[in-house]
Design a protein around this motif. Structure first.
Motif, PDB file in Angstrom:
ATOM      1  N   ARG A   9       0.842  -1.187   0.000  1.00 10.34           N
ATOM      2  CA  ARG A   9       0.000   0.000   0.000  1.00 10.34           C
ATOM      3  C   ARG A   9       0.876   1.235   0.000  1.00 10.34           C
ATOM      4  O   ARG A   9       1.673   1.437   0.921  1.00 10.34           O
ATOM      5  CB  ARG A   9      -0.912  -0.001   1.229  1.00 10.34           C
ATOM      6  N   PRO A  10       0.796   2.085  -1.013  1.00 14.16           N
ATOM      7  CA  PRO A  10       1.632   3.282  -1.053  1.00 14.16           C
ATOM      8  C   PRO A  10       1.214   4.280   0.012  1.00 14.16           C
ATOM      9  O   PRO A  10       0.087   4.267   0.501  1.00 14.16           O
ATOM     10  CB  PRO A  10       1.369   3.830  -2.458  1.00 14.16           C
ATOM     11  N   HIS A  41       8.636   7.250   2.828  1.00 12.01           N
ATOM     12  CA  HIS A  41       9.836   8.035   3.100  1.00 12.01           C
ATOM     13  C   HIS A  41       9.906   9.280   2.215  1.00 12.01           C
ATOM     14  O   HIS A  41      10.838  10.074   2.337  1.00 12.01           O
ATOM     15  CB  HIS A  41      11.114   7.195   2.935  1.00 12.01           C
ATOM     16  N   TRP A  42       8.924   9.452   1.340  1.00 11.74           N
ATOM     17  CA  TRP A  42       8.794  10.688   0.572  1.00 11.74           C
ATOM     18  C   TRP A  42       7.590  11.470   1.075  1.00 11.74           C
ATOM     19  O   TRP A  42       6.660  10.911   1.647  1.00 11.74           O
ATOM     20  CB  TRP A  42       8.637  10.399  -0.920  1.00 11.74           C
ATOM     21  N   THR A  43       7.599  12.758   0.826  1.00 12.23           N
ATOM     22  CA  THR A  43       6.495  13.624   1.219  1.00 12.23           C
ATOM     23  C   THR A  43       5.990  14.363  -0.006  1.00 12.23           C
ATOM     24  O   THR A  43       6.675  14.427  -1.039  1.00 12.23           O
ATOM     25  CB  THR A  43       6.945  14.659   2.273  1.00 12.23           C
ATOM     26  N   PRO A  44       4.778  14.957   0.072  1.00 11.83           N
ATOM     27  CA  PRO A  44       4.295  15.744  -1.069  1.00 11.83           C
ATOM     28  C   PRO A  44       5.233  16.873  -1.458  1.00 11.83           C
ATOM     29  O   PRO A  44       5.210  17.338  -2.596  1.00 11.83           O
ATOM     30  CB  PRO A  44       2.952  16.285  -0.553  1.00 11.83           C
ATOM     31  N   THR A 155      14.102   4.937  -6.377  1.00 14.81           N
ATOM     32  CA  THR A 155      13.402   5.916  -5.543  1.00 14.81           C
ATOM     33  C   THR A 155      12.165   5.352  -4.851  1.00 14.81           C
ATOM     34  O   THR A 155      11.732   5.889  -3.829  1.00 14.81           O
ATOM     35  CB  THR A 155      12.970   7.132  -6.381  1.00 14.81           C
ATOM     36  N   GLY A 156      11.564   4.305  -5.410  1.00 18.14           N
ATOM     37  CA  GLY A 156      10.278   3.857  -4.895  1.00 18.14           C
ATOM     38  C   GLY A 156       9.137   4.765  -5.301  1.00 18.14           C
ATOM     39  O   GLY A 156       8.026   4.663  -4.779  1.00 18.14           O
ATOM     40  N   ILE A 157       9.405   5.653  -6.246  1.00 19.18           N
ATOM     41  CA  ILE A 157       8.375   6.545  -6.805  1.00 19.18           C
ATOM     42  C   ILE A 157       7.982   5.955  -8.145  1.00 19.18           C
ATOM     43  O   ILE A 157       8.813   5.822  -9.044  1.00 19.18           O
ATOM     44  CB  ILE A 157       8.922   7.971  -6.995  1.00 19.18           C
ATOM     45  N   ARG A 158       6.735   5.592  -8.306  1.00 22.37           N
ATOM     46  CA  ARG A 158       6.344   4.793  -9.466  1.00 22.37           C
ATOM     47  C   ARG A 158       5.207   5.436 -10.256  1.00 22.37           C
ATOM     48  O   ARG A 158       4.227   5.897  -9.681  1.00 22.37           O
ATOM     49  CB  ARG A 158       5.936   3.390  -9.015  1.00 22.37           C
ATOM     50  N   LEU A 159       5.384   5.410 -11.564  1.00 24.31           N
ATOM     51  CA  LEU A 159       4.298   5.735 -12.477  1.00 24.31           C
ATOM     52  C   LEU A 159       3.500   4.456 -12.675  1.00 24.31           C
ATOM     53  O   LEU A 159       3.997   3.500 -13.271  1.00 24.31           O
ATOM     54  CB  LEU A 159       4.868   6.231 -13.808  1.00 24.31           C
ATOM     55  N   VAL A 160       2.282   4.413 -12.155  1.00 18.16           N
ATOM     56  CA  VAL A 160       1.541   3.154 -12.170  1.00 18.16           C
ATOM     57  C   VAL A 160       0.532   3.055 -13.301  1.00 18.16           C
ATOM     58  O   VAL A 160       0.119   1.952 -13.675  1.00 18.16           O
ATOM     59  CB  VAL A 160       0.834   2.890 -10.822  1.00 18.16           C
TER      60      VAL A 160
END
Length: 306
Positions: A9-10, A41-44, A155-160
Motif C-alpha cells: 500500500r503506497p 519516506h517521501w512527502t508531497p 526511488t520507490g516513486i512509481r508511475l503506475v
C-alpha cells in the motif's frame, strides 16, 4: 508502468491531468491523466525533486535524458518530436521485455490500447496507418525504458498508470453544441477522466491511500464544485478555496481522502507535465494521420470523405 501489487500500500497517490488541442481549430482534443504512487519516506513536498534528480543522475545509459517538462518546452515544429516521443513511449512501456521485443506502442491502435482510449475513430485513422516511433530511434527508446525502470527502482516513486480521453472533431463539435462553451466541455471531460482514474484497476487495489490530484486550469474558470458533484453525487465536496490562481476541493473516495486542485501553470507539477507530454504526443500522432490522409485527397485521384 508498474503494478505495486495488492500487498504493497503506497503512502500517497498523485494524479496529474492536462490536455492538448484546446486552442487549435483542427484535430482532436486529448486529455491525459498520469497516476503516480510513492512510499512513506517521501512527502508531497520532496518526491518530485527526488524523482527529477534521479532521472538526471542515472549512470550507464548512453542517451542523455530529455526532461519531463511542459510539452511546449520539448516540442515545436522546429525542434521536432524526437525528445517528446522518447520520454512518452518510454513511459508507456510495461515491465521490461527483451530488447528484441518492442515494449513501446508501435501503431495507433496499440497506443490507444496502452492509454485505455475508447473513441469513435475518424476516417483518417481507418485509412492511414501510422507506425511508431515517428522519429526516436529504437536504442534511444530502449534507453528511455531503462531509465524509467531504474529511477522507479531506486526511488520507490512509481508511475503506475497513464490513461487518456480523446475527443475527435465530431464528438468535440457535438459536445460543444451541448455544453455551450469549450471550458465546460473540457471540465466535464477532465473530471470524467479523474473518475475513471480513481477506478483504474492498477490504482484501485485499496480505497484508503490519500490522493492528491493536480489539474491545469480550464480557461478562466474558478468554480469546479458543480462538475465534481455531478460525477460524485454521493460525496460531500468541501470547497477549500476558489481563488484566481488555484481552486481546491476535498472529498472522500471510499476511505481515501482526496484533494483536487485546478491551478495556473499546472505543468510545474511532475504528473501534470507528463500528462501534458502524453496529450501532445497523441495529438501529433493523430495529426500525422490527418495530414497524410488530406494529401491523398489532393492527389491525382481525389476521394470523397462523405
Amino acid at each position: 508502468i508498474w503494478d505495486l501489487g495488492k500487498s504493497s500500500r503506497p503512502a500517497m497517490r498523485v494524479l496529474g491531468i492536462d490536455e492538448a488541442g484546446y486552442g487549435p481549430n483542427l484535430g482532436p482534443l486529448v486529455v491525459t491523466a498520469s497516476i503516480w504512487e510513492f512510499a512513506d519516506h517521501w512527502t508531497p513536498g520532496n518526491w518530485e525533486s527526488a524523482f527529477r534528480q534521479a532521472w538526471r543522475d542515472i549512470e550507464g545509459i548512453k542517451t542523455a535524458p530529455p526532461p519531463i517538462d511542459d510539452s511546449k518546452r520539448l516540442f515545436s515544429p522546429s525542434k521536432g518530436i524526437q525528445q517528446l516521443e522518447q520520454v512518452v513511449l518510454g513511459a508507456l512501456c510495461t515491465e521490461p521485455t527483451p530488447p528484441s521485443t518492442a515494449a513501446w506502442p508501435t501503431s495507433w491502435p496499440s497506443l490507444c490500447e496502452r492509454l485505455k482510449v475508447t473513441a469513435n475513430l475518424p476516417i483518417w485513422h481507418h485509412d492511414i496507418p501510422v507506425s511508431l516511433p515517428l522519429a526516436a530511434t529504437e536504442p534511444a527508446l530502449a534507453d528511455a525504458q531503462a531509465r524509467w525502470r531504474l529511477v522507479q527502482e531506486q526511488t520507490g516513486i512509481r508511475l503506475v498508470s497513464v490513461r487518456a480521453k480523446i475527443l475527435f472533431p465530431e464528438d468535440w463539435n457535438e459536445g460543444l453544441e451541448k455544453e455551450g462553451n469549450k471550458a465546460t466541455l473540457l471540465s466535464r471531460t477532465s473530471i470524467a477522466l479523474l473518475r475513471d482514474s480513481l477506478h483504474d484497476p492498477l490504482t484501485a487495489t485499496d480505497h484508503e491511500t490519500p490522493t492528491q490530484i493536480w489539474c491545469d486550469r480550464h480557461g478562466g474558470r474558478l468554480r469546479y464544485a458543480p462538475f465534481l458533484w455531478e460525477v460524485f453525487p454521493d460525496r460531500l465536496i468541501d470547497v477549500v478555496t476558489e481563488m484566481p490562481r488555484q481552486s481546491t476541493y476535498r472529498f472522500r473516495f471510499g476511505n481515501a481522502p482526496i484533494e483536487v486542485s485546478f491551478c495556473c501553470d499546472g505543468e510545474r507539477f511532475l504528473p501534470v507535465a507528463l500528462a501534458s507530454m502524453v496529450s501532445k504526443y497523441v495529438r501529433e500522432v493523430s495529426m500525422k494521420s490527418f495530414n497524410e490522409f488530406s494529401l491523398t485527397l489532393l492527389g491525382p485521384n481525389p476521394r470523397s470523405v462523405s
